[in-house]
Design a protein around this motif. Structure first.
Motif, PDB file in Angstrom:
ATOM      1  N   UNK A 100     -43.870   6.327  35.074  1.00 26.30           N
ATOM      2  CA  UNK A 100     -42.658   5.954  35.798  1.00 26.30           C
ATOM      3  C   UNK A 100     -41.649   7.073  35.596  1.00 26.30           C
ATOM      4  N   UNK A 101     -41.114   7.606  36.704  1.00 29.76           N
ATOM      5  CA  UNK A 101     -40.227   8.752  36.581  1.00 29.76           C
ATOM      6  C   UNK A 101     -39.121   8.767  37.603  1.00 29.76           C
ATOM      7  N   UNK A 102     -38.162   9.643  37.348  1.00 30.46           N
ATOM      8  CA  UNK A 102     -36.997   9.748  38.223  1.00 30.46           C
ATOM      9  C   UNK A 102     -36.445  11.169  38.179  1.00 30.46           C
ATOM     10  N   UNK A 103     -36.065  11.660  39.353  1.00 31.71           N
ATOM     11  CA  UNK A 103     -35.269  12.881  39.477  1.00 31.71           C
ATOM     12  C   UNK A 103     -33.900  12.427  39.960  1.00 31.71           C
ATOM     13  N   UNK A 104     -32.877  12.593  39.130  1.00 33.57           N
ATOM     14  CA  UNK A 104     -31.596  11.934  39.364  1.00 33.57           C
ATOM     15  C   UNK A 104     -30.560  12.823  40.037  1.00 33.57           C
ATOM     16  N   UNK A 105     -29.895  12.251  41.032  1.00 36.12           N
ATOM     17  CA  UNK A 105     -28.651  12.783  41.567  1.00 36.12           C
ATOM     18  C   UNK A 105     -27.551  11.880  41.024  1.00 36.12           C
ATOM     19  N   UNK A 106     -26.752  12.383  40.109  1.00 30.31           N
ATOM     20  CA  UNK A 106     -25.781  11.563  39.389  1.00 30.31           C
ATOM     21  C   UNK A 106     -24.567  11.279  40.265  1.00 30.31           C
ATOM     22  N   UNK A 107     -24.376  10.024  40.630  1.00 31.17           N
ATOM     23  CA  UNK A 107     -23.252   9.603  41.466  1.00 31.17           C
ATOM     24  C   UNK A 107     -22.411   8.561  40.741  1.00 31.17           C
ATOM     25  N   UNK A 108     -23.035   7.454  40.307  1.00 28.43           N
ATOM     26  CA  UNK A 108     -22.337   6.412  39.568  1.00 28.43           C
ATOM     27  C   UNK A 108     -22.530   6.641  38.072  1.00 28.43           C
ATOM     28  N   UNK A 109     -21.407   6.675  37.336  1.00 34.97           N
ATOM     29  CA  UNK A 109     -21.435   6.953  35.894  1.00 34.97           C
ATOM     30  C   UNK A 109     -22.284   8.193  35.608  1.00 34.97           C
ATOM     31  N   UNK A 110     -21.827   9.368  36.069  1.00 36.86           N
ATOM     32  CA  UNK A 110     -22.635  10.589  35.926  1.00 36.86           C
ATOM     33  C   UNK A 110     -23.049  10.908  34.497  1.00 36.86           C
ATOM     34  N   UNK A 111     -22.251  10.467  33.500  1.00 39.64           N
ATOM     35  CA  UNK A 111     -22.581  10.782  32.110  1.00 39.64           C
ATOM     36  C   UNK A 111     -23.526   9.765  31.484  1.00 39.64           C
ATOM     37  N   UNK A 112     -23.759   8.635  32.149  1.00 36.52           N
ATOM     38  CA  UNK A 112     -24.662   7.616  31.622  1.00 36.52           C
ATOM     39  C   UNK A 112     -25.847   7.441  32.551  1.00 36.52           C
ATOM     40  N   UNK A 113     -26.511   6.308  32.401  1.00 32.34           N
ATOM     41  CA  UNK A 113     -27.526   5.935  33.368  1.00 32.34           C
ATOM     42  C   UNK A 113     -28.808   6.732  33.341  1.00 32.34           C
ATOM     43  N   UNK A 114     -29.275   7.118  32.172  1.00 29.63           N
ATOM     44  CA  UNK A 114     -30.533   7.861  32.124  1.00 29.63           C
ATOM     45  C   UNK A 114     -31.694   6.973  32.574  1.00 29.63           C
ATOM     46  N   UNK A 115     -32.501   7.500  33.487  1.00 25.32           N
ATOM     47  CA  UNK A 115     -33.678   6.774  33.972  1.00 25.32           C
ATOM     48  C   UNK A 115     -34.946   7.376  33.366  1.00 25.32           C
ATOM     49  N   UNK A 116     -36.012   6.549  33.267  1.00 24.08           N
ATOM     50  CA  UNK A 116     -36.129   5.123  33.564  1.00 24.08           C
ATOM     51  C   UNK A 116     -35.209   4.285  32.676  1.00 24.08           C
ATOM     52  N   UNK A 117     -34.670   3.221  33.289  1.00 21.54           N
ATOM     53  CA  UNK A 117     -33.763   2.338  32.574  1.00 21.54           C
ATOM     54  C   UNK A 117     -34.545   1.473  31.581  1.00 21.54           C
ATOM     55  N   UNK A 118     -34.007   1.372  30.358  1.00 15.70           N
ATOM     56  CA  UNK A 118     -34.602   0.522  29.318  1.00 15.70           C
ATOM     57  C   UNK A 118     -33.468  -0.132  28.539  1.00 15.70           C
TER      58      UNK A 118
END
Length: 602
Positions: free
Chosen positions: A49-67
């Motif tokens: 399970x993976x993600x390439x993130x474009x940080x829009x909401x809470x750019x400093x938080x929200x690391x994916x995958x969410x756990x």
């Protein structure tokens, strides 16, 4: 806004093996343009399970995958935006869940823990979500997309070993070693008949896209079970302008720079005017607007109308003048990003426009897509509604969707391909059948078809792929649940010719924009395929007799006659048919190169 990916194995042997990190890296690299800010892939025995993130909401938080620490074994990734995440967080916190940040997707593991696969029924936004449940006795993968299909997820199920793989984009999905390329035999006919692939099909056999408003549940050893959800509940409240104002304001809020796409027409003009109004009332800097035009003198330019909208709304306006000589070089990149053929020349314009948005430093762009489908804006809708009883209005409607009308398609096909399509049935046949069997209310039938099938496949997938090609999040107020519910509550008379929208724009837009004839945002393809046009040589090369004879689907001599007629007497109909043929030829080449050795970047 992100790009997501993953795999879920079924057999005992497959579940015992951890996915190859180099393979997962190759998949991620294929769609990293859409998520340049962070890259994370988790994997275990039989899953990834993976993600390439474009940080829009809470750019400093929200690391994916969410756990979440209190929910071990539940992982989630998100492509999109969840607009009601704050209220969901309060509701879930009251039930004992705790969250490490303000990111919208952080609520997903807790929401899934509370509601299981029905979690998506509680989401308001544009989204493609994957939840992986690894808890003993509950192992499953759940995929879900928003009601309008604004954020796609493509998937492949291998019947040999029961494995399922998914990604936001087709080129990324093809980087999985277990996914095999098999172009559909009817892909050319589909492109010429409908300009792109419809429904859950793609142009590649074995690769499907999750339909709008659908949830897929994948259990070990089983093919994904896909079900459409009930639409997100949204009671229609207020008049058209008030409903649209509320949604524009909601979508204009972001922690990154926001701009608007302004074509010069009614739909984008309304979004622009309301977004600029919000910027003034919230003491924000003036809204920036973007319009694409072409250097030189070309027919159907909308630049003056776009400037008029920008002056009225008092925006900082950017008129992006694209050099037509660059279009040929953009074509291959555009086709590759889309992953399947799209016969509308607007794709080139869309790609170039979002490049300019990103170059100017903007991460979010508001757009007017969806208004025509919901509010009855197309000429083909008017023609179908005005057709007398007994007339073949459904056949005429299907022809209006095409890059090449039925008679021209059948004239161009070889006898063997024509016989194949006659036996298998064309996409146009399926469209006609659906329209004819949809009941006596033609307006309801047309808007249902347009919003359920054509809008997501033809417009929203294109906007998603070509905006994210430049790491820009496109937000579409007309596609939000409250606007959709409002449009569906209006009487047919208010939908004819977008009457409700014209009334909404009466005090917001210049009279010249309200009085002008409808014109789509597009590229003047007839002029650009005329003698001396910047795309003529590209199309001529793609449609060389040697290539066409080798393909065996169209008669090279008749295509050459069509090309000669276009050069002698340029017309929109012939140019669009030639463009559809050329794009399919180029896609056939590009798709063969989408398989790359593991560890190589795309």
């Amino acid at each position: 806004m992100c790009r997501i990916l993953g795999s879920f194995a079924a057999g005992a042997a497959a579940r015992a093996a951890r996915p190859d990190p180099a393979e997962l890296s190759a998949v991620s690299a294929r769609q990293r343009h859409g998520g340049p800010d962070e890259h994370h892939v988790l994997s275990g025995a039989g899953w990834s399970l993976g993600c390439d993130r474009l940080a829009v909401t809470d750019p400093c938080g929200g690391q994916q995958p969410y756990r979440l620490p209190h929910l071990p074994g539940v992982l989630a990734v998100l492509n999109g935006e969840i607009y009601n995440h704050a209220s969901l967080r309060r509701h879930l916190a009251a039930r004992g869940h705790r969250f490490p940040d303000r990111c919208d997707g952080t609520v997903l593991p807790a929401l899934y823990a509370e509601y299981g696969p029905a979690f998506a029924e509680h989401l308001d936004g544009m989204f493609a979500v994957a939840v992986l449940d690894l808890r003993p006795g509950r192992t499953q993968l759940v995929l879900a997309v928003d009601d309008m299909g604004m954020k796609p997820v493509h998937w492949h199920h291998d019947p040999a070993d029961g494995s399922t793989r998914f990604a936001s984009e087709i080129p990324a999905l093809l980087a999985f070693e277990g996914v095999r390329i098999a172009p559909r035999e009817d892909s050319l006919d589909t492109v010429l008949a409908t300009r792109t692939s419809f429904s859950a099909r793609t142009a590649l056999d074995g690769i499907e896209v999750l339909p709008p408003g659908a949830t897929a549940v994948v259990r070990p050893g089983c093919r994904p079970v896909v079900r459409r959800r009930a639409p997100h509940p949204a009671a229609p409240v207020g008049d058209t302008q008030d409903v649209l104002r509320r949604e524009v304001r909601r979508l204009a809020r972001a922690e990154v720079p926001v701009c608007a796409i302004t074509s010069g027409g009614l739909d984008s003009g309304l979004v622009t005017a309301l977004a600029a109004e919000y910027a003034r009332e919230s003491d924000a800097p003036p809204l920036h607007t973007f319009h694409l035009t072409y250097r030189g003198k070309w027919p159907d330019s909308e630049a003056a109308y776009a400037r008029s909208v920008a002056r009225r709304a008092r925006t900082t306006h950017h008129e992006v003048a694209l050099d037509p000589d660059e279009l040929g070089s953009l074509l291959t990149r555009t086709v590759r990003h889309l992953g399947q053929p799209n016969a509308d020349p607007i794709a080139l314009s869309t790609y170039a426009l979002f490049r300019a948005v990103r170059d100017a430093g903007f991460t979010v762009a508001l757009a007017g897509d969806g208004a025509d489908e919901l509010f009855g804006g197309y000429e083909r809708m008017r023609a179908a509604l005005d057709a007398p009883d007994g007339a073949d209005w459904a056949g005429a409607y299907a022809d209006a969707l095409s890059a090449a009308p039925r008679m021209l398609r059948e004239h161009l096909y070889t006898s063997s391909y024509r016989a194949y399509i006659a036996e298998q049935g064309s996409a146009a046949d399926r469209i006609e059948q659906e329209l004819r069997s949809s009941g006596p209310d033609r307006m309801a039938a047309l808007t249902a078809f347009e919003t359920r099938w054509r809008l997501p496949a033809y417009h929203l997938r294109r906007v998603d792929h070509l905006s994210m090609a430049w790491a820009v999040e496109a937000r579409m107020p007309f596609c939000q649940p409250r606007v959709v519910a409002h449009a569906r509550s209006l009487p047919s008379a208010a939908l004819r010719g977008k009457r409700a929208l014209y009334e909404a724009g009466g005090d917001l837009l210049p009279p010249s924009v309200l009085a002008r004839p409808k014109q789509p945002f597009t590229l003047p393809i007839a002029a650009m395929l005329a003698p001396g046009g910047p795309l003529l040589d590209t199309v001529r090369e793609l449609l060389s007799p040697a290539r066409l004879v080798l393909g065996g689907k169209v008669r090279a001599d008749r295509v050459q006659k069509l090309l000669a007629r276009q050069i002698e007497r340029p017309s929109q109909r012939d140019a669009l048919a030639l463009w559809g043929l050329a794009v399919h030829e180029l896609w056939s080449d590009v798709v063969q190169g989408m398989r790359i050795p593991v560890g190589c970047a795309a």
